[in-house]
Motif scaffolding. Structure first.
Motif, PDB file in Angstrom:
ATOM      1  N   LEU A 199       4.049   9.516   2.689  1.00 12.53           N
ATOM      2  CA  LEU A 199       5.138   8.596   2.357  1.00 12.53           C
ATOM      3  C   LEU A 199       6.302   8.762   3.319  1.00 12.53           C
ATOM      4  CD1 LEU A 199       6.433   6.486   0.543  1.00 12.53           C
ATOM      5  CD2 LEU A 199       7.160   8.333  -0.982  1.00 12.53           C
ATOM      6  N   GLN A 200       6.652   9.997   3.631  1.00  7.48           N
ATOM      7  CA  GLN A 200       7.760  10.234   4.555  1.00  7.48           C
ATOM      8  C   GLN A 200       7.451   9.684   5.946  1.00  7.48           C
ATOM      9  OE1 GLN A 200      10.810  11.273   3.717  1.00  7.48           O
ATOM     10  NE2 GLN A 200       9.983  11.218   1.628  1.00  7.48           N
ATOM     11  N   GLU A 201       6.199   9.804   6.357  1.00  6.49           N
ATOM     12  CA  GLU A 201       5.804   9.258   7.657  1.00  6.49           C
ATOM     13  C   GLU A 201       5.942   7.741   7.663  1.00  6.49           C
ATOM     14  OE1 GLU A 201       1.928   9.177  10.679  1.00  6.49           O
ATOM     15  OE2 GLU A 201       1.878  10.348   8.818  1.00  6.49           O
ATOM     16  N   PHE A 202       5.568   7.110   6.543  1.00 12.54           N
ATOM     17  CA  PHE A 202       5.710   5.655   6.442  1.00 12.54           C
ATOM     18  C   PHE A 202       7.183   5.259   6.515  1.00 12.54           C
ATOM     19  CE2 PHE A 202       6.273   1.668   4.249  1.00 12.54           C
ATOM     20  CZ  PHE A 202       5.195   0.896   4.650  1.00 12.54           C
ATOM     21  N   ILE A 203       8.024   5.942   5.734  1.00 12.19           N
ATOM     22  CA  ILE A 203       9.453   5.611   5.702  1.00 12.19           C
ATOM     23  C   ILE A 203      10.087   5.797   7.073  1.00 12.19           C
ATOM     24  CG2 ILE A 203      11.682   6.348   4.770  1.00 12.19           C
ATOM     25  CD1 ILE A 203      10.279   6.935   2.138  1.00 12.19           C
ATOM     26  N   SER A 204       9.684   6.865   7.781  1.00 14.07           N
ATOM     27  CA  SER A 204      10.272   7.126   9.098  1.00 14.07           C
ATOM     28  C   SER A 204       9.914   6.042  10.108  1.00 14.07           C
ATOM     29  CB  SER A 204       9.815   8.492   9.617  1.00 14.07           C
ATOM     30  OG  SER A 204       8.414   8.498   9.874  1.00 14.07           O
ATOM     31  N   GLY A 205       8.851   5.287   9.821  1.00 15.65           N
ATOM     32  CA  GLY A 205       8.448   4.220  10.733  1.00 15.65           C
ATOM     33  C   GLY A 205       9.084   2.874  10.449  1.00 15.65           C
ATOM     34  N   ALA A 250       0.821  -1.209   0.000  1.00 17.10           N
ATOM     35  CA  ALA A 250       0.000   0.000   0.000  1.00 17.10           C
ATOM     36  C   ALA A 250       0.853   1.257   0.000  1.00 17.10           C
ATOM     37  CB  ALA A 250      -0.933   0.003   1.204  1.00 17.10           C
ATOM     38  N   ALA A 251       2.107   1.164   0.469  1.00 19.45           N
ATOM     39  CA  ALA A 251       2.974   2.341   0.513  1.00 19.45           C
ATOM     40  C   ALA A 251       3.253   2.891  -0.873  1.00 19.45           C
ATOM     41  CB  ALA A 251       4.288   1.992   1.211  1.00 19.45           C
ATOM     42  N   GLU A 252       3.093   2.054  -1.910  1.00 22.06           N
ATOM     43  CA  GLU A 252       3.331   2.516  -3.274  1.00 22.06           C
ATOM     44  C   GLU A 252       2.361   3.621  -3.674  1.00 22.06           C
ATOM     45  OE1 GLU A 252       3.233  -0.780  -5.903  1.00 22.06           O
ATOM     46  OE2 GLU A 252       4.708  -1.941  -4.797  1.00 22.06           O
ATOM     47  N   ALA A 253       1.202   3.670  -3.017  1.00 22.21           N
ATOM     48  CA  ALA A 253       0.210   4.688  -3.360  1.00 22.21           C
ATOM     49  C   ALA A 253       0.388   5.970  -2.547  1.00 22.21           C
ATOM     50  CB  ALA A 253      -1.202   4.138  -3.144  1.00 22.21           C
ATOM     51  N   LEU A 254       1.332   5.970  -1.606  1.00 20.74           N
ATOM     52  CA  LEU A 254       1.532   7.140  -0.759  1.00 20.74           C
ATOM     53  C   LEU A 254       2.492   8.122  -1.413  1.00 20.74           C
ATOM     54  CD1 LEU A 254       1.932   5.363   2.710  1.00 20.74           C
ATOM     55  CD2 LEU A 254      -0.149   6.274   1.667  1.00 20.74           C
ATOM     56  N   GLU A 255       2.374   9.376  -1.035  1.00 20.91           N
ATOM     57  CA  GLU A 255       3.281  10.403  -1.526  1.00 20.91           C
ATOM     58  C   GLU A 255       3.351  11.529  -0.507  1.00 20.91           C
ATOM     59  OE1 GLU A 255      -0.012  12.664  -4.364  1.00 20.91           O
ATOM     60  OE2 GLU A 255       1.566  11.456  -5.271  1.00 20.91           O
ATOM     61  N   GLY A 256       4.341  12.402  -0.678  1.00 19.34           N
ATOM     62  CA  GLY A 256       4.463  13.565   0.195  1.00 19.34           C
ATOM     63  C   GLY A 256       4.677  13.193   1.647  1.00 19.34           C
ATOM     64  N   GLU A 257       3.981  13.897   2.539  1.00 17.13           N
ATOM     65  CA  GLU A 257       4.144  13.681   3.972  1.00 17.13           C
ATOM     66  C   GLU A 257       3.740  12.273   4.387  1.00 17.13           C
ATOM     67  OE1 GLU A 257       2.148  16.634   6.215  1.00 17.13           O
ATOM     68  OE2 GLU A 257       3.316  18.315   5.423  1.00 17.13           O
TER      69      GLU A 257
END
Length: 406
Positions: A376-382, A367-374
């Motif tokens: 996506l960054q929030e996902f990556i930081s986790g 599902a992260a493939e559909a994220l962008e901007g903040e």
């Protein structure tokens, strides 16, 4: 005494003086929704059912003639332009003799809609059968079967809002099914358009999957083409044989795996290949019983899922960044999801050296493939990564134990 069903089924609720009343409405506009089916069952050994009611033009319903006791009430039959959150799908009500329970309401949310056109090599796929797999950031995947119309168009309603990856699987009788993965963002009450383009080529892969010379395996085989974004899949027959046809001539990753039997790990293996136009590549695959048993300590509290993976060779993950991990995982040989207790197994490894690592994700990586901007960054930081451990497999069938810690 309440009557008992002779065949273990259900019997109608007998007449009583109690009742249940409520309303089904649009949570945004507060307008009632008519024609929605209200059903229920009494909570006791008799398994008594409530006759199905329908909401009136204002969304109201009343169920009368009930005896005292506990009941479950559910709501269904509304159009796919609405959805009902999972926690609100069933209501539990307890009635005393001659009592009435009111305000047993169901609030429907506006659903998202996904639609588009399906093509194969630029030609519309008329009346094609597809399976769709919806993977949101949290929760289990949802499988929906669809069929295109005469112009290759599809329509899927009843979707919850949020980012997700939708896998469209074109079902074929021969040569394997074709997959296309598309990240989308569904908005409540809105229509998202996602056209699905499938491509086929002239290359093919065939072979046998086995544990040893005398033990063929009815494994699953997936061919992932990262340049075109396509996936082709099939299941081996009883002899372990598989064949995938009409494939593009480009680099491909074969993912081969066996479903787990009780108390046995899932066997997975990854193989990188290069396909030539018009050619058939023969690739036999050994899924050995080699196992690396992993124990992972100090699991992150925000972990939605934790993977363990074996990367070929001694891989440098010193900066432990998301980008470095993503690049390294492209060379994975095997991977698995650990249990809630922090244990898991990596299987089907050939002899050689491997870097073993555990990765914690705050949501489903698809599902992260559909994220962008903040978002996506929030996902990556986790994302969290354990310090790696290097292991060496000396021979097929070997078992090793590895301890990892976040």
């Amino acid at each position: 005494m309440d009557p008992k069903p002779a065949d273990g089924g259900t019997v109608p609720v007998r007449a009583g003086a109690a009742s249940i009343a409520g309303r089904v409405y649009d949570v945004e506009t507060r307008a009632g929704v008519s024609g929605v089916k209200i059903s229920g069952e009494r909570i006791d050994d008799a398994k008594q059912t409530i006759p199905v009611q329908e909401t009136d033009p204002t969304g109201h319903y009343v169920i009368e003639g009930l005896d005292k006791g506990g009941y479950t009430i559910s709501c269904s039959g509304f159009s796919e332009t609405y959805l009902l959150p999972g926690e609100d799908r069933v209501k539990t009500v307890t009635l005393d003799a001659d009592s009435s329970a009111t305000g047993i309401d169901f609030a429907l949310e506006k659903a998202g809609i996904l639609e588009g056109t399906v093509t194969v090599n630029g030609v519309v796929a008329a009346n094609a059968r597809l399976m769709t797999r919806h993977q949101a950031a949290n929760g289990e995947p949802r499988l929906l079967g669809i069929q295109t119309d005469a112009e290759g168009r599809y329509w899927i309603g009843g979707l919850e809002q949020g980012g997700r990856r939708v896998t469209f699987i074109l079902l074929r009788s021969e040569g394997g099914n074709i997959h296309r993965k598309i990240p989308v963002v569904i908005a409540s009450g809105a229509t998202t358009v996602a056209d699905v383009e499938f491509y086929s080529g002239t290359a093919a892969i065939e072979g046998v999957v086995y544990q040893d010379e005398n033990t063929p395996l009815a494994a699953y085989v997936e061919a992932h083409f990262y340049e075109s974004g396509l996936v082709s899949s099939t299941q081996c027959d009883s002899r372990g044989c598989f064949r995938l046809e009409e494939l593009p001539a480009e680099p491909v990753e074969l993912l081969v795996y066996m479903d787990a039997k009780p108390d046995a790990p899932v066997r997975r293996r990854s193989i990188k290949l290069e396909l030539a136009k018009g050619g058939t590549l023969r690739q036999d695959i050994c899924l050995s019983a080699t196992t690396v048993f992993c124990k992972v300590a100090n699991l992150p509290e925000n972990a939605f899922v934790v993977f363990i993976g074996a990367l070929r060779g001694d891989v440098d993950l010193s900066n432990r960044s998301f980008e470095a991990l993503y690049a390294a995982m492209q060379n994975r040989e095997s991977f698995s999801v650990i249990s809630p207790e922090g244990t898991g197994q990596i299987t089907a490894l050939e002899p050689g050296a491997y870097t073993v690592v555990a990765v914690s994700m705050p949501g489903h990586p698809s599902a992260a493939e559909a994220l962008e901007g903040e978002a996506l960054q929030e996902f990556i930081s986790g994302v969290r990564i354990t310090p790696p451990v290097i292991v060496t497999i000396q021979e097929y069938g070997q078992s090793l134990a590895v301890d990892l810690s976040f």
